[in-house]
Design an enzyme around this catalytic site. Structure first.
Site, PDB file in Angstrom:
ATOM      1  N   TYR A  51     -20.724 -33.841   9.880  1.00 55.02           N
ATOM      2  CA  TYR A  51     -21.065 -35.248  10.088  1.00 55.02           C
ATOM      3  C   TYR A  51     -22.242 -35.399  11.054  1.00 55.02           C
ATOM      4  O   TYR A  51     -23.022 -36.337  10.944  1.00 55.02           O
ATOM      5  CB  TYR A  51     -19.862 -36.015  10.656  1.00 55.02           C
ATOM      6  CG  TYR A  51     -18.936 -36.567   9.603  1.00 55.02           C
ATOM      7  CD1 TYR A  51     -18.291 -35.718   8.708  1.00 55.02           C
ATOM      8  CD2 TYR A  51     -18.707 -37.931   9.490  1.00 55.02           C
ATOM      9  CE1 TYR A  51     -17.438 -36.222   7.745  1.00 55.02           C
ATOM     10  CE2 TYR A  51     -17.855 -38.435   8.530  1.00 55.02           C
ATOM     11  CZ  TYR A  51     -17.224 -37.582   7.658  1.00 55.02           C
ATOM     12  OH  TYR A  51     -16.387 -38.091   6.702  1.00 55.02           O
ATOM     13  N   LYS A 104     -12.064 -23.028   5.701  1.00 55.34           N
ATOM     14  CA  LYS A 104     -12.479 -22.189   4.564  1.00 55.34           C
ATOM     15  C   LYS A 104     -13.163 -20.942   5.127  1.00 55.34           C
ATOM     16  O   LYS A 104     -14.375 -20.772   5.007  1.00 55.34           O
ATOM     17  CB  LYS A 104     -13.446 -22.973   3.658  1.00 55.34           C
ATOM     18  CG  LYS A 104     -12.798 -24.026   2.793  1.00 55.34           C
ATOM     19  CD  LYS A 104     -12.216 -23.505   1.486  1.00 55.34           C
ATOM     20  CE  LYS A 104     -13.253 -22.975   0.525  1.00 55.34           C
ATOM     21  NZ  LYS A 104     -12.591 -22.354  -0.655  1.00 55.34           N
ATOM     22  N   ASP A 142      -8.748 -25.845   0.502  1.00 55.23           N
ATOM     23  CA  ASP A 142      -8.520 -26.229  -0.902  1.00 55.23           C
ATOM     24  C   ASP A 142      -7.055 -26.032  -1.277  1.00 55.23           C
ATOM     25  O   ASP A 142      -6.438 -26.896  -1.909  1.00 55.23           O
ATOM     26  CB  ASP A 142      -9.463 -25.459  -1.844  1.00 55.23           C
ATOM     27  CG  ASP A 142      -9.380 -23.944  -1.695  1.00 55.23           C
ATOM     28  OD1 ASP A 142      -8.868 -23.465  -0.668  1.00 55.23           O
ATOM     29  OD2 ASP A 142      -9.829 -23.236  -2.620  1.00 55.23           O
ATOM     30  N   ASP A 201     -11.399 -35.699   6.631  1.00 55.54           N
ATOM     31  CA  ASP A 201     -11.703 -36.952   5.928  1.00 55.54           C
ATOM     32  C   ASP A 201     -11.051 -36.936   4.545  1.00 55.54           C
ATOM     33  O   ASP A 201     -10.383 -37.885   4.144  1.00 55.54           O
ATOM     34  CB  ASP A 201     -13.232 -37.096   5.810  1.00 55.54           C
ATOM     35  CG  ASP A 201     -13.627 -38.385   5.101  1.00 55.54           C
ATOM     36  OD1 ASP A 201     -13.013 -39.428   5.395  1.00 55.54           O
ATOM     37  OD2 ASP A 201     -14.537 -38.333   4.255  1.00 55.54           O
ATOM     38  N   ASP A 234      -7.275 -38.817   3.170  1.00 53.43           N
ATOM     39  CA  ASP A 234      -7.165 -39.770   2.061  1.00 53.43           C
ATOM     40  C   ASP A 234      -6.062 -39.338   1.092  1.00 53.43           C
ATOM     41  O   ASP A 234      -5.312 -40.169   0.575  1.00 53.43           O
ATOM     42  CB  ASP A 234      -8.496 -39.887   1.289  1.00 53.43           C
ATOM     43  CG  ASP A 234      -9.361 -41.034   1.801  1.00 53.43           C
ATOM     44  OD1 ASP A 234      -9.182 -41.444   2.960  1.00 53.43           O
ATOM     45  OD2 ASP A 234     -10.227 -41.514   1.040  1.00 53.43           O
TER      46      ASP A 234
HETATM   47  C1  IPM Z   1     -13.006 -42.489   7.490  1.00 48.48           C
HETATM   48  C2  IPM Z   1     -14.150 -43.022   6.694  1.00 48.48           C
HETATM   49  C3  IPM Z   1     -15.453 -42.745   7.439  1.00 48.48           C
HETATM   50  C4  IPM Z   1     -15.601 -41.243   7.525  1.00 48.48           C
HETATM   51  C5  IPM Z   1     -16.696 -43.398   6.833  1.00 48.48           C
HETATM   52  C6  IPM Z   1     -16.542 -44.885   6.695  1.00 48.48           C
HETATM   53  C7  IPM Z   1     -17.935 -43.051   7.618  1.00 48.48           C
HETATM   54  O1  IPM Z   1     -14.128 -42.491   5.418  1.00 48.48           O
HETATM   55  O2  IPM Z   1     -12.852 -42.903   8.660  1.00 48.48           O
HETATM   56  O3  IPM Z   1     -12.248 -41.673   6.965  1.00 48.48           O
HETATM   57  O4  IPM Z   1     -16.108 -40.604   6.607  1.00 48.48           O
HETATM   58  O5  IPM Z   1     -15.183 -40.689   8.553  1.00 48.48           O
HETATM   59 MG    MG Z   2     -12.445 -41.305   4.976  1.00 51.99          MG
END
Ligand code: IPM
Ligand code: MG
Length: 369
Positions: A142, A193, A226, A250, A254
């Site tokens: 990042y 990884k 993975d 990240d 999700d």
């Molecule tokens: C998160 C989001 C952010 C990230 C974006 C909005 C920059 O996806 O907080 O998970 O990638 O960290």
């Molecule tokens: Mg995210």
């Protein structure tokens, strides 16, 4: 009673709507004299860009730094697709994380009993799930330099992102994971990884050394990221705490979030180091979900992740863990009553909007208080 300074950044899309529900909860705590919260509000993301051409202003950065906790809604939306890269809405969020050195991102994934059927996985796989992803938040790809697109002059372009980790960054996030594991089921799984990335080799080495140096009572395992993603959808209940880097965190968070039925359910805390003198730490609390521009302004958004993020602030910034538990219990009770926003709607349940959901959680909190 000590008063706590909250800096509210509603942001874009559904951000202001879900923040509206947290404001009611804050007002409730103040009016019941349980705590004294002072609030200030600022702009972040597209909203800040529209007001002063930057994803967060220096003045609002200062207010964030001076606060006891930042409470953030969401940033981004198609309206700002064409703004320059360094001024895009997400840049505001990334600057807050980086400048405040909020290196530890805690993303719990908890399946509320009433929602076990809302998951895309079978009930028996997710029922009772309670895991935590500890994501490194201020390093890795990042922020690594160089980060650029160059023109090669032959009709080709080249894009470079740099994945970079120093050992101290890995050590400090590993410590957070081990310390939190001790308050839970005492297991940490580290994901990287190392089979293709030097940063993965170092990650594994440092996590192993940190474990050996002070956390041998915690069970540590390692998994390639993975395979970890695969295990998260195959058998998520095997995990207690997962510690991983910024990008893998990240993605994996999700996945973990969706196990619980909806991204609209998941809170997060981003924490800095504890200041040795004051015992306090910089902190930002935000839902894992985004700004959901498709439903913004319609009163449809699920405010639960935002309210649960405020509960995390009570726990991690204000020593009010028992009130955090009460908010979580109020959310569980509201869901048990059959109330659902559109994202978690199921047959036979009662569909409600943002404000009704917020009111219902507050009413349950009142009943539990
Ligand atoms: C998160 C989001 C952010 C990230 C974006 C909005 C920059 O996806 O907080 O998970 O990638 O960290
Ligand atoms: Mg995210």
């Amino acid at each position: 009673m000590a008063s706590h300074k909250l800096f509210l950044l509603p942001g874009d899309g559904i951000g202001p709507e879900v923040m509206g529900e947290v404001k009611k909860v804050i007002t409730w705590f103040n009016s019941r004299d349980i705590a004294q919260f002072e609030t200030e509000q600022g702009l972040v993301g597209g909203a800040a860009h529209d007001a002063h051409g930057q994803a967060i202003s220096d003045a609002d950065m200062d207010r964030a730094q001076a606060s006891d906790a930042v409470i953030l809604g969401a940033v981004g939306g198609p309206k700002w697709d064409k703004v320059p890269y360094d001024k895009r809405p997400e840049a505001g969020l990334l600057r807050l994380r980086k400048d405040m050195v909020l290196y530890a991102n805690l993303r719990p994934a908890i399946v509320y009993p009433a929602l076990a059927d809302a998951s895309s996985l079978k009930r028996e796989l997710v029922e009772g799930l309670d895991m935590l992803i500890v994501r490194e938040l201020t390093g890795g790809v990042y922020f690594g330099q160089p980060k650029e697109i160059t023109d090669l002059g032959n009709g080709q372009k080249r894009a470079i992102d740099t994945q970079v980790y120093d050992s101290y960054e890995i050590d400090r996030i590993a410590r957070v994971a081990f310390e939190i594991a001790r308050t839970r089921r005492n297991q940490v799984c580290s994901m990287e990884k190392h089979n293709v990335m030097k940063s993965g080799v170092l990650w594994k080495e440092v996590v192993t050394a940190t474990h050996k140096a002070g956390f041998l009572d915690v069970a540590l395992s390692h998994m390639l990221a993975d395979a970890g993603g695969m295990q998260l959808v195959r058998n998520p209940k095997q995990f207690d705490v997962i510690v991983t880097d910024n990008l893998f965190g990240d993605i994996l968070s999700d996945v973990a979030a969706m196990l619980t039925g909806s991204l609209g359910m998941l809170p997060s805390a981003s924490l800095g180091a504890v200041d040795e003198k004051t015992g306090r730490r910089k902190a930002l609390y935000e839902p894992v979900h985004g700004s959901a521009p498709d439903i913004a302004g319609k009163g449809l958004a699920n405010p639960i992740a935002m309210i649960a993020s405020f509960a995390m602030a009570l726990k991690y910034s204000f020593g009010m863990g028992e009130w955090a538990d009460k908010i979580d219990a109020a959310i569980a009770a509201t869901l048990a009553r059959g109330l659902r926003t559109g994202d978690i709607m199921q047959p036979g349940m009662q569909q409600v909007g943002t404000v009704e959901m917020g009111d219902a959680v507050l009413a349950e909190l009142e009943a539990l208080a």
